[in-house]
Design an enzyme around this catalytic site. Sequence first.
Site, PDB file in Angstrom:
ATOM      1  N   LYS A  54      44.256  44.883  42.454  1.00  0.00           N
ATOM      2  CA  LYS A  54      45.492  44.107  42.626  1.00  0.00           C
ATOM      3  C   LYS A  54      46.416  44.324  41.432  1.00  0.00           C
ATOM      4  O   LYS A  54      47.613  44.555  41.588  1.00  0.00           O
ATOM      5  CB  LYS A  54      45.169  42.617  42.782  1.00  0.00           C
ATOM      6  N   GLN A  98      41.258  34.112  42.481  1.00  0.00           N
ATOM      7  CA  GLN A  98      40.305  34.943  43.215  1.00  0.00           C
ATOM      8  C   GLN A  98      39.132  34.102  43.719  1.00  0.00           C
ATOM      9  O   GLN A  98      38.483  33.400  42.939  1.00  0.00           O
ATOM     10  CB  GLN A  98      39.811  36.076  42.298  1.00  0.00           C
ATOM     11  N   ASP A 121      48.662  33.806  48.343  1.00  0.00           N
ATOM     12  CA  ASP A 121      47.564  34.005  49.298  1.00  0.00           C
ATOM     13  C   ASP A 121      47.832  33.242  50.602  1.00  0.00           C
ATOM     14  O   ASP A 121      47.163  33.488  51.602  1.00  0.00           O
ATOM     15  CB  ASP A 121      46.244  33.473  48.700  1.00  0.00           C
TER      16      ASP A 121
END
Length: 305
Positions: A54, A98, A121
């Site tokens: 990422k 994460q 997200d």
Amino acid sequence: MTAQLIDGKALASTVRGTVKDAVAQLKAEHGITPGLAVVLVGSDPASEVYVRSKGKQTIEAGMNSFEFRLSVDTSEKELMGLIERLNTDPEVHGILVQLPLPAHLDSKLVINAIHPHKDVDGFHTTNVGMVGTGQDAIVPCTPRGCMMMLAQIYPDLRGKTALVIGHSNIVGKPMGRLLLNADCTVIVSHKSSTNIPELARMSDIIVVAAGVPGLVKADWIKPGATVIDVGINRVPAPENGFKDDGTVKTKLVGDVDFDAAKEVAGAITPVPGGVGPMTIACLLVNTLSACCNLNSLPEPVLLGA
Ligand code: NAD
């Protein structure tokens, strides 16, 4: 019949290129550089790989990447404190924690501490609710990538029958909502569903995210249907020989019996090289969109994303 391959690697590369151009334009015209903060708690090896990837792709797109690596015993208070700082940091437009988090941390609480406009997200309850009610909001990356892949096949999804296999909060449920928002007739199934093969045979579109290698068989697929395989499973591959330590080599496969399915489907995504690359590309799209939104600028149009 051999299905059209929906090449996620190529599409993701195009999307990343479009994002990069839009970022350059944003910098040139407004002096703003989108910034993505990624928070990793602990050192789960798979999460380490995702976070590295990422960060690399964020920088390649011309954005700022901020990485926060916290020890596995970080307290909820410390993590919340960091999120609070990032929420008010004007250089940070996207925040991603994460998952999975270590067991002592409540991931729902942590995700809902992220400012909804920075929740790239798309897991914050506000964004989930807005997507669920058909409003513009941040859409989770993997389902967003699947919708972009479907747009390659169908200019208009209205009236299509779609089966989603898997009902997790990160893939299956938002996927179902997006298909419904596109006026598909949607069935969301899961491991307690009893008649998935029959449901699949009536579907123009199958999206599978179950984490079960080879779950979707060729005889489940209506001839000409589109099959989107989200699954990522590592399985032993004796045909590839042995590692130095004597254990059998492995390979990545999806949730679809790909070789047989491609002879029946009209279009299909491969694994690897299908949905996977689209997920990170969509994270960049979401970060760019969040940056534009936070700066009251119009969002660039990105390939029907
Ligand atoms: P999860 O474990 O949270 O959910 C799995 C879902 O599948 C559940 O709803 C469960 O009920 C259902 N399921 C399990 N076995 C089933 C069966 N035999 N029949 C029908 N339904 C069944 O998983 P997840 O996080 O949604 O991920 C699913 C898969 O997608 C995994 O392989 C994961 O690695 C992969 N994934 C890929 C990406 C990507 O970028 N390509 C992103 C996220 C997840």
